[in-house]
Design a protein around this motif. Sequence first.
Motif, PDB file in Angstrom:
ATOM      1  N   LEU A 242     -21.370 -34.547  50.900  1.00 55.89           N
ATOM      2  CA  LEU A 242     -22.308 -33.485  50.533  1.00 55.89           C
ATOM      3  C   LEU A 242     -22.079 -33.024  49.100  1.00 55.89           C
ATOM      4  O   LEU A 242     -23.038 -32.821  48.332  1.00 55.89           O
ATOM      5  N   LEU A 243     -20.820 -32.862  48.711  1.00 53.72           N
ATOM      6  CA  LEU A 243     -20.507 -32.433  47.347  1.00 53.72           C
ATOM      7  C   LEU A 243     -20.958 -33.470  46.327  1.00 53.72           C
ATOM      8  O   LEU A 243     -21.488 -33.127  45.256  1.00 53.72           O
ATOM      9  N   ILE A 244     -20.765 -34.737  46.658  1.00 51.09           N
ATOM     10  CA  ILE A 244     -21.237 -35.804  45.762  1.00 51.09           C
ATOM     11  C   ILE A 244     -22.760 -35.747  45.637  1.00 51.09           C
ATOM     12  O   ILE A 244     -23.322 -35.866  44.537  1.00 51.09           O
ATOM     13  N   GLY A 245     -23.430 -35.564  46.784  1.00 51.84           N
ATOM     14  CA  GLY A 245     -24.880 -35.478  46.768  1.00 51.84           C
ATOM     15  C   GLY A 245     -25.384 -34.272  45.993  1.00 51.84           C
ATOM     16  O   GLY A 245     -26.377 -34.354  45.260  1.00 51.84           O
ATOM     17  N   ILE A 246     -24.688 -33.152  46.141  1.00 56.64           N
ATOM     18  CA  ILE A 246     -25.071 -31.942  45.404  1.00 56.64           C
ATOM     19  C   ILE A 246     -24.936 -32.171  43.902  1.00 56.64           C
ATOM     20  O   ILE A 246     -25.815 -31.783  43.115  1.00 56.64           O
ATOM     21  N   TYR A 247     -23.853 -32.808  43.499  1.00 51.44           N
ATOM     22  CA  TYR A 247     -23.659 -33.097  42.069  1.00 51.44           C
ATOM     23  C   TYR A 247     -24.773 -33.996  41.539  1.00 51.44           C
ATOM     24  O   TYR A 247     -25.307 -33.777  40.437  1.00 51.44           O
TER      25      TYR A 247
ATOM     26  N   SER B  26     -27.569 -33.144  38.713  1.00 53.21           N
ATOM     27  CA  SER B  26     -27.810 -33.966  37.525  1.00 53.21           C
ATOM     28  C   SER B  26     -29.277 -34.341  37.379  1.00 53.21           C
ATOM     29  O   SER B  26     -29.740 -34.642  36.272  1.00 53.21           O
ATOM     30  N   GLN B  27     -30.006 -34.304  38.513  1.00 51.83           N
ATOM     31  CA  GLN B  27     -31.439 -34.599  38.490  1.00 51.83           C
ATOM     32  C   GLN B  27     -32.289 -33.334  38.358  1.00 51.83           C
ATOM     33  O   GLN B  27     -33.514 -33.394  38.458  1.00 51.83           O
ATOM     34  N   ASN B  28     -31.610 -32.206  38.157  1.00 49.96           N
ATOM     35  CA  ASN B  28     -32.304 -30.912  38.017  1.00 49.96           C
ATOM     36  C   ASN B  28     -33.155 -30.565  39.236  1.00 49.96           C
ATOM     37  O   ASN B  28     -34.225 -29.974  39.122  1.00 49.96           O
ATOM     38  N   ASN B  29     -32.647 -30.937  40.413  1.00 54.39           N
ATOM     39  CA  ASN B  29     -33.361 -30.641  41.654  1.00 54.39           C
ATOM     40  C   ASN B  29     -32.675 -29.455  42.334  1.00 54.39           C
ATOM     41  O   ASN B  29     -31.825 -29.608  43.209  1.00 54.39           O
ATOM     42  N   GLY B  30     -33.038 -28.247  41.895  1.00 61.94           N
ATOM     43  CA  GLY B  30     -32.397 -27.041  42.401  1.00 61.94           C
ATOM     44  C   GLY B  30     -32.618 -26.805  43.880  1.00 61.94           C
ATOM     45  O   GLY B  30     -31.742 -26.272  44.569  1.00 61.94           O
ATOM     46  N   THR B  31     -33.785 -27.207  44.396  1.00 63.05           N
ATOM     47  CA  THR B  31     -34.076 -26.995  45.818  1.00 63.05           C
ATOM     48  C   THR B  31     -33.104 -27.764  46.698  1.00 63.05           C
ATOM     49  O   THR B  31     -32.561 -27.228  47.669  1.00 63.05           O
TER      50      THR B  31
ATOM     51  N   GLY C 238     -28.097 -28.335  49.936  1.00 65.72           N
ATOM     52  CA  GLY C 238     -26.762 -28.895  50.126  1.00 65.72           C
ATOM     53  C   GLY C 238     -25.709 -27.823  50.336  1.00 65.72           C
ATOM     54  O   GLY C 238     -24.876 -27.921  51.242  1.00 65.72           O
ATOM     55  N   PHE C 239     -25.743 -26.780  49.504  1.00 64.33           N
ATOM     56  CA  PHE C 239     -24.773 -25.694  49.661  1.00 64.33           C
ATOM     57  C   PHE C 239     -24.989 -24.940  50.979  1.00 64.33           C
ATOM     58  O   PHE C 239     -24.028 -24.489  51.619  1.00 64.33           O
ATOM     59  N   LEU C 240     -26.242 -24.812  51.387  1.00 69.23           N
ATOM     60  CA  LEU C 240     -26.533 -24.176  52.671  1.00 69.23           C
ATOM     61  C   LEU C 240     -25.933 -24.982  53.813  1.00 69.23           C
ATOM     62  O   LEU C 240     -25.361 -24.422  54.757  1.00 69.23           O
ATOM     63  N   THR C 241     -26.044 -26.305  53.721  1.00 69.34           N
ATOM     64  CA  THR C 241     -25.475 -27.182  54.747  1.00 69.34           C
ATOM     65  C   THR C 241     -23.956 -27.084  54.777  1.00 69.34           C
ATOM     66  O   THR C 241     -23.342 -27.036  55.851  1.00 69.34           O
TER      67      THR C 241
ATOM     68  N   PHE D  62     -24.707 -35.819  58.223  1.00 68.91           N
ATOM     69  CA  PHE D  62     -24.571 -36.875  57.219  1.00 68.91           C
ATOM     70  C   PHE D  62     -25.856 -37.677  57.084  1.00 68.91           C
ATOM     71  O   PHE D  62     -26.350 -37.902  55.968  1.00 68.91           O
ATOM     72  N   PHE D  63     -26.403 -38.125  58.210  1.00 68.64           N
ATOM     73  CA  PHE D  63     -27.603 -38.952  58.143  1.00 68.64           C
ATOM     74  C   PHE D  63     -28.823 -38.167  57.669  1.00 68.64           C
ATOM     75  O   PHE D  63     -29.637 -38.680  56.890  1.00 68.64           O
ATOM     76  N   SER D  64     -28.956 -36.922  58.146  1.00 70.70           N
ATOM     77  CA  SER D  64     -30.157 -36.154  57.809  1.00 70.70           C
ATOM     78  C   SER D  64     -30.154 -35.626  56.382  1.00 70.70           C
ATOM     79  O   SER D  64     -31.175 -35.690  55.682  1.00 70.70           O
ATOM     80  N   VAL D  65     -29.000 -35.109  55.926  1.00 71.57           N
ATOM     81  CA  VAL D  65     -28.951 -34.487  54.596  1.00 71.57           C
ATOM     82  C   VAL D  65     -28.490 -35.470  53.528  1.00 71.57           C
ATOM     83  O   VAL D  65     -29.167 -35.652  52.509  1.00 71.57           O
ATOM     84  N   VAL D  66     -27.333 -36.113  53.756  1.00 72.94           N
ATOM     85  CA  VAL D  66     -26.787 -37.003  52.723  1.00 72.94           C
ATOM     86  C   VAL D  66     -27.652 -38.250  52.560  1.00 72.94           C
ATOM     87  O   VAL D  66     -28.103 -38.577  51.453  1.00 72.94           O
ATOM     88  N   VAL D  67     -27.880 -38.956  53.671  1.00 69.48           N
ATOM     89  CA  VAL D  67     -28.669 -40.187  53.589  1.00 69.48           C
ATOM     90  C   VAL D  67     -30.156 -39.881  53.432  1.00 69.48           C
ATOM     91  O   VAL D  67     -30.832 -40.468  52.575  1.00 69.48           O
ATOM     92  N   GLY D  68     -30.659 -38.950  54.252  1.00 68.33           N
ATOM     93  CA  GLY D  68     -32.089 -38.677  54.240  1.00 68.33           C
ATOM     94  C   GLY D  68     -32.567 -37.909  53.032  1.00 68.33           C
ATOM     95  O   GLY D  68     -33.440 -38.368  52.286  1.00 68.33           O
ATOM     96  N   THR D  69     -31.986 -36.720  52.806  1.00 70.28           N
ATOM     97  CA  THR D  69     -32.457 -35.845  51.729  1.00 70.28           C
ATOM     98  C   THR D  69     -31.955 -36.277  50.361  1.00 70.28           C
ATOM     99  O   THR D  69     -32.731 -36.407  49.415  1.00 70.28           O
ATOM    100  N   PHE D  70     -30.640 -36.524  50.242  1.00 70.03           N
ATOM    101  CA  PHE D  70     -30.071 -36.890  48.943  1.00 70.03           C
ATOM    102  C   PHE D  70     -30.307 -38.364  48.597  1.00 70.03           C
ATOM    103  O   PHE D  70     -30.535 -38.706  47.443  1.00 70.03           O
ATOM    104  N   GLY D  71     -30.227 -39.217  49.595  1.00 69.11           N
ATOM    105  CA  GLY D  71     -30.327 -40.652  49.347  1.00 69.11           C
ATOM    106  C   GLY D  71     -31.711 -41.235  49.480  1.00 69.11           C
ATOM    107  O   GLY D  71     -31.888 -42.449  49.306  1.00 69.11           O
ATOM    108  N   GLY D  72     -32.695 -40.410  49.816  1.00 65.56           N
ATOM    109  CA  GLY D  72     -34.058 -40.916  49.939  1.00 65.56           C
ATOM    110  C   GLY D  72     -34.334 -41.671  51.219  1.00 65.56           C
ATOM    111  O   GLY D  72     -35.284 -42.452  51.294  1.00 65.56           O
ATOM    112  N   GLY D  73     -33.511 -41.438  52.232  1.00 65.43           N
ATOM    113  CA  GLY D  73     -33.676 -42.165  53.489  1.00 65.43           C
ATOM    114  C   GLY D  73     -34.991 -41.909  54.189  1.00 65.43           C
ATOM    115  O   GLY D  73     -35.475 -42.761  54.943  1.00 65.43           O
TER     116      GLY D  73
END
Length: 201
Positions: free
Chosen positions: A24-29, A33-38, A43-46, A77-88
Amino acid sequence: MESVQNRRAIAVERIVWWSVQASLLIGIYYMYSQNNGTKVFMGFLTIGVMVAIALVQRRFQYPLPSIFASIVYGFVFFSVVVGTFGGGYKINHFDDFLHIFSGIWIGYASWLIFRRLIRNGGAANLPNSFIALYMICFSLASAAVWELMEFAGDKLFSFTAQGRDPDDTMIDMIMGLIGGSISAFVILKLRDRGKGKSELE
């Protein structure tokens, strides 16, 4: 033997928790870097939710079975990291997989709640048909609540969980229903074999 198994399950839970938190921390970073504040906020909420679960587990000596907690962390992990951050979510049927997955662990949660409420062996005297109906209804109701939360997140925080197609909401609820039905089937099969208490609590 049970204490050894419990210690191992707790150790696995902690490994999964730390692994998901790190991802999650990697995804937040990356989102920062992509200026995606939402998505950074999401990520921090999760992370906050996962910290709250861990604190409850430690403070009250693991009221949630470690296997259940690990499943929840896996879903995160699958919903936020893979899905939201990774474009899953751009992958076909990825969202359907997640909702079936969520239906399974929510069905499992309904069984745990049921056993806590019906104590002194009362659950053993209830017919399978009643338990199956309860678990399936619980899963469907939880799927509806989840869709309401997604709707609120989209409206209040500009998330994009639901999109604009109303069919997406109904399909998500159907997938949750399927997952809950799978969970009910498996648990009742184990219950019939006399393994419900030892393997599912």
